[in-house]
Design an enzyme around this catalytic site. Structure first.
Site, PDB file in Angstrom:
ATOM      1  N   MET A  45       0.837  -1.191   0.000  1.00  0.00           N
ATOM      2  CA  MET A  45       0.000   0.000   0.000  1.00  0.00           C
ATOM      3  C   MET A  45       0.875   1.246   0.000  1.00  0.00           C
ATOM      4  SD  MET A  45      -1.563   0.130   3.886  1.00  0.00           S
ATOM      5  CE  MET A  45      -2.588   1.521   3.406  1.00  0.00           C
ATOM      6  N   CYS A  46       0.362   2.301  -0.613  1.00  0.00           N
ATOM      7  CA  CYS A  46       1.013   3.602  -0.594  1.00  0.00           C
ATOM      8  C   CYS A  46      -0.092   4.637  -0.423  1.00  0.00           C
ATOM      9  CB  CYS A  46       1.847   3.815  -1.862  1.00  0.00           C
ATOM     10  SG  CYS A  46       0.946   3.592  -3.409  1.00  0.00           S
ATOM     11  N   ARG A  47       0.096   5.871  -0.863  1.00  0.00           N
ATOM     12  CA  ARG A  47      -0.976   6.857  -0.707  1.00  0.00           C
ATOM     13  C   ARG A  47      -2.148   6.518  -1.617  1.00  0.00           C
ATOM     14  NH1 ARG A  47      -3.606  11.306  -2.403  1.00  0.00           N
ATOM     15  NH2 ARG A  47      -2.834  10.885  -4.498  1.00  0.00           N
TER      16      ARG A  47
END
Length: 342
Positions: free
Chosen positions: A264-266
């Site tokens: 996951m990231c932004r």
């Protein structure tokens, strides 16, 4: 004519013995040098291995198409129009926005979308030793910083590794050599936010959630409890580390090949690039959290925010309302991933 003799033998014998002694000493010195060279070779290989990582051509395409992290492709091939393709793999492998008919054409490897510097190998040291002002005036671009991934493309993998190692020895610690092979862009498998939250809550074994955002993003806007921090720019290098080195660097165990790895990231750009990197490295069960940290909204400690670059003023977090988990759908998806829901 009388022969010349010394006490203890003839002069001929003395010379022969002297030459023999010199020969033995020379051979012994050569043997010691050879042994020392062999002893240093593994250390040199380990040092070179620590200085840079590798990634496939497919991962390079994904990086360029998504602009996932700050990067610069350094193409050192001497004659682009005559250069051989890096791989003769499946030319039908595609990714969003990628033209499959152009994948193996080296003259259009980057389609003008990537940040590419065409640089002869012999100019590498001089160029990367230049000042920011010299980059602006001579190359018409900003000099890459420490946060940039430098991806080196050469006529063969060994030369790309040599270039990456040289740049790394000059202080650029996110150097990647693009290796031959691995032309297959893998499809991205998404997993829902609720499924990730339920897996973390129930501490499912065999599942690792990696937060790929920068350190400043996690500090300013929070991170889901139970997620592990591995910045996207460091993923190529992390995958080449031993288990002990990984643990010492990042503070948690290196994911096992049989684990379910959720990225996951932004949003999802960094996670989609990392997904390709992990699958290229032999991780078959890699998933991307579809909503990312921006759409998490399950915890008041994880705040949504607009994208910004390192060094820019951080944006204010956006107001949001806590949303509830669809527990049934989450458990069904966990079951489809092979994780027990009991």
């Amino acid at each position: 004519m009388p022969s010349i003799t010394n006490v203890g033998g003839s002069l001929t014998t003395a010379v022969a013995l002297t030459l023999l002694a010199w020969s033995v000493r020379a051979l012994r010195a050569a043997a010691l040098r050879n042994a020392a060279t062999k002893a240093r070779a593994p250390a040199a290989r380990r040092l070179r291995h620590r200085l840079h990582a590798t990634m496939t051509l497919a991962a390079l395409h994904v990086l360029c198409q998504l602009d996932a992290v700050p990067y610069l492709v350094v193409d050192t091939r001497e004659e682009l129009e005559d250069a051989e393709p890096l791989d003769e793999g499946d030319s039908n492998a595609t990714h969003e926005g990628m033209d499959p008919t152009r994948r193996n054409d080296p003259s259009t490897l980057f389609d003008g979308k990537a940040h590419v510097l065409y640089l002869p190998e012999e100019q590498l040291e001089e160029t990367f030793s230049s000042t920011h002002e010299e980059w602006d005036s001579k190359l018409g671009r900003k000099k890459p910083g420490q946060e940039h991934v430098l991806a080196f493309v050469a006529d063969d993998t060994w030369r790309a590794q040599a270039c990456a190692a040289q740049a790394a020895s000059m202080g650029y610690l996110r150097c990647v050599a693009v290796r031959a092979g691995g032309n297959q862009v893998e499809p991205v498998r998404f997993v829902h936010r609720d499924t990730v939250a339920e897996a973390i809550r129930s501490t499912k074994k065999g599942l690792v959630v990696l937060d790929l955002r920068r350190h400043d993003e996690r500090v300013l806007y929070g991170a889901p409890l139970g997620s592990k921090h591995l910045p996207a720019e460091q993923v190529p290098r992390a995958l080449s580390m031993s288990e002990d080195e990984f643990q010492d660097t990042f503070g948690f165990d290196k994911p096992a090949k049989q684990d379910n790895v959720v990225l996951m990231c932004r949003s999802d750009r960094r996670a989609r690039w990392a997904s390709q990197l992990l699958m290229d490295a032999g991780y078959p069960r890699v998933f991307v959290c579809k909503e990312g940290a921006y759409g998490w909204r399950l915890d008041h400690r994880v705040l949504p925010y607009q994208s910004y670059e390192l060094g820019d003023p951080p944006p204010d977090p956006e107001p949001f309302e806590i949303e509830s988990i669809n527990l049934q759908a989450a458990r069904e998806e966990l079951q489809s991933m092979g994780l027990s829901t009991s």
